[in-house]
Scaffold this active site. Sequence first.
Site, PDB file in Angstrom:
ATOM      1  N   ARG A  17      35.522  33.625  44.148  1.00  0.00           N
ATOM      2  CA  ARG A  17      34.510  32.830  45.209  1.00  0.00           C
ATOM      3  C   ARG A  17      33.059  32.330  44.680  1.00  0.00           C
ATOM      4  NH1 ARG A  17      33.275  38.163  48.033  1.00  0.00           N
ATOM      5  NH2 ARG A  17      33.657  39.045  46.017  1.00  0.00           N
ATOM      6  N   LYS A  94      40.582  47.376  50.519  1.00  0.00           N
ATOM      7  CA  LYS A  94      40.616  48.859  51.039  1.00  0.00           C
ATOM      8  C   LYS A  94      39.305  49.354  51.547  1.00  0.00           C
ATOM      9  CE  LYS A  94      44.721  49.635  48.321  1.00  0.00           C
ATOM     10  NZ  LYS A  94      45.377  50.443  47.072  1.00  0.00           N
ATOM     11  N   GLY A 122      48.732  50.589  48.503  1.00  0.00           N
ATOM     12  CA  GLY A 122      49.713  51.392  47.857  1.00  0.00           C
ATOM     13  C   GLY A 122      49.165  51.900  46.648  1.00  0.00           C
ATOM     14  N   ALA A 126      45.892  47.843  38.926  1.00  0.00           N
ATOM     15  CA  ALA A 126      46.037  46.324  38.836  1.00  0.00           C
ATOM     16  C   ALA A 126      46.736  46.240  37.269  1.00  0.00           C
ATOM     17  CB  ALA A 126      44.804  45.619  38.846  1.00  0.00           C
ATOM     18  N   LYS A 178      41.831  56.796  51.485  1.00  0.00           N
ATOM     19  CA  LYS A 178      41.931  57.660  50.138  1.00  0.00           C
ATOM     20  C   LYS A 178      40.800  57.345  49.159  1.00  0.00           C
ATOM     21  CE  LYS A 178      42.937  54.089  47.495  1.00  0.00           C
ATOM     22  NZ  LYS A 178      42.549  53.720  46.252  1.00  0.00           N
ATOM     23  N   THR A 235      45.049  57.820  42.820  1.00  0.00           N
ATOM     24  CA  THR A 235      43.565  57.407  42.686  1.00  0.00           C
ATOM     25  C   THR A 235      42.949  58.649  42.268  1.00  0.00           C
ATOM     26  OG1 THR A 235      43.718  56.200  44.617  1.00  0.00           O
ATOM     27  CG2 THR A 235      41.652  56.625  43.916  1.00  0.00           C
ATOM     28  N   SER A 241      40.660  54.975  38.440  1.00  0.00           N
ATOM     29  CA  SER A 241      40.208  54.723  39.585  1.00  0.00           C
ATOM     30  C   SER A 241      38.386  54.825  39.548  1.00  0.00           C
ATOM     31  CB  SER A 241      40.487  55.726  40.826  1.00  0.00           C
ATOM     32  OG  SER A 241      39.494  55.812  41.814  1.00  0.00           O
ATOM     33  N   ARG A 242      38.017  53.709  40.371  1.00  0.00           N
ATOM     34  CA  ARG A 242      36.477  53.596  40.402  1.00  0.00           C
ATOM     35  C   ARG A 242      36.068  54.387  41.337  1.00  0.00           C
ATOM     36  NH1 ARG A 242      37.143  47.239  40.451  1.00  0.00           N
ATOM     37  NH2 ARG A 242      37.652  47.459  42.396  1.00  0.00           N
ATOM     38  N   GLU A 268      34.345  51.137  46.777  1.00  0.00           N
ATOM     39  CA  GLU A 268      34.594  50.887  48.239  1.00  0.00           C
ATOM     40  C   GLU A 268      34.410  52.136  48.845  1.00  0.00           C
ATOM     41  OE1 GLU A 268      35.382  48.343  50.250  1.00  0.00           O
ATOM     42  OE2 GLU A 268      36.259  46.800  48.792  1.00  0.00           O
TER      43      GLU A 268
END
Lengths: 319, 319
Positions: A17, A94, A122, A126, A178, A235, A241-242, A268
């Site tokens: 972007r 998400k 799901g 990545a 989640k 996650t 997982s962040r 998120e």
Amino acid sequence: MAIHIARLNHGITLVPRRLEHVQAVEALRENKDYLPNFPLPNSIKITGDLALALKGTDIVLLACPSVGLRTLCTSIRENLKGKHSVKAVVTLCKGLEISTLLPPASIVKDIFPNLLCGVLSGPTFAGEVAIGKPTAITLATTQEDEIAVAIQSNLSNSQLRVYRSGDLIGVEYAGCLKNVYAIGAGICDGLQLGDNAKAAYLTRSLHELVKIGIALGGQAQTFYGLSGFGDLVATCFGPWSRNRTFGQRVAEGHSPQSIIDSQKTVVEGYWATDCFHKLLAQKHLECPILKEIHNILYANKAPREALVSLMNRPLKSEV
Amino acid sequence: MAIHIARLNHGITLVPRRLEHVQAVEALRENKDYLPNFPLPNSIKITGDLALALKGTDIVLLACPSVGLRTLCTSIRENLKGKHSVKAVVTLCKGLEISTLLPPASIVKDIFPNLLCGVLSGPTFAGEVAIGKPTAITLATTQEDEIAVAIQSNLSNSQLRVYRSGDLIGVEYAGCLKNVYAIGAGICDGLQLGDNAKAAYLTRSLHELVKIGIALGGQAQTFYGLSGFGDLVATCFGPWSRNRTFGQRVAEGHSPQSIIDSQKTVVEGYWATDCFHKLLAQKHLECPILKEIHNILYANKAPREALVSLMNRPLKSEV
């Protein structure tokens, strides 16, 4: 996902972007900011020119933070005036839109009412998808028509298996929820509560997630599936997982706001916690876990105190 | 559990089944074979004399491998002839009886038809319970009467929370089934399939576990609770599980039989896999994951081949 799609010999164009990101990814043939150490195969085209990218394109996949989703969709719509080849717009987001509390596909449907819209969701870290580790993912669409089936079969191979679902609302809420509960799992980790406590936390979290999901219009089975239970355990236990990592750092004493401000990647779950908190207030739904996570992130409640107050609710039957 | 109960200031007597184990535990004030490095508080009595231990006892907790459960119950019954104070017999076993395919509480009920019988089950790694890490556990009993409520409140404190359930069959089958699927999770780990694949495996496993549990008479909600989902994730991700570790070693190339033969501790899931395989054949229930785990453990199928055949089932909708 682009690397996976290139491996399947489909044409694929990445459209970062921001112009400087386009240039960086083009120069390095790698997405250094968001997925370092995974070289992009030569067959992946990179451009900042949306109009060019959309020419001859069948399927648009939207992989941006949810905060940028509406703007991105609007730009795409600008470029689809007149005749075009796009058959479906599918998001991998998400998170909820902060101003409207809408989930991702609702925004996409808003902007592309005449196209098939959908969500891919799901347990899909990545890096593992890029390497080609075995992965299963759910595709939920506005209609389960031949285009949905074509997307399913064209994205699937022996490494990545796409399952279809007709419960679009459920699948997208599951993916957003989640992240909230993953923050709590990270808090359990940061407080070193142990495996028994984390398992109990997750059991009650799944229960609450299903309750919220059903109240918002999803189907129970969806939340027990890949996009709910599956993504939740990945996650909450995966090192990638962040959201889980964010929770862990909060429990270790960092202020939520300072972590958010200091990093490029989007957590998120931080934003989703506040969005769901507002949605649940509107629906008068009591959700003690989400409430305590909100207290920790937005009302300075000490993580240990919040978790203890969850543990000390009155004794009763389980269900 | 004895250490936890001693901390609550209840009288507790440990009765190891073998004389040499009684002597070893007495001498060391530690259960070196099964829970090393946890000293037993002085208030815990240790004896091999069942009659003595049962004198004045209200609640009998059975914590033995399921293969020894019937013999142990029979010995206890011999010692309860005439007047006695025992009000309930509660098992912590998580395995089926090989010859009858019965779950633990069914055996207990068989032998003590006039006593309250029950099961304690959930994500409860013994070492964490002994340290006093926060833990939640489910108590399911033949009746939910005042004795059940008394056991619940007498075993609970701020570290260990006991929830009650009326679904005895469901709770005990959940505990037995999760050991089977934990072996499969260990196989995923041993094959280094990655977090996405393990999450997908667990999602399908929970689905299959619920299907089997309902077919055997349990309630769906039980399997999504502490004794099902909770114990499943703890066992599949915790470093402590014998069943998960067993699966991992099998995937790394060790023969199942040789691992079983070489260790003192019992891998309940190994035996449970064969028991459930027989039960499901009787019920004509198709369970692809359990079938492939059985193939690996009992029919020499290569773990990778078995997992690949699960991944490559026809593409379809998720539910």
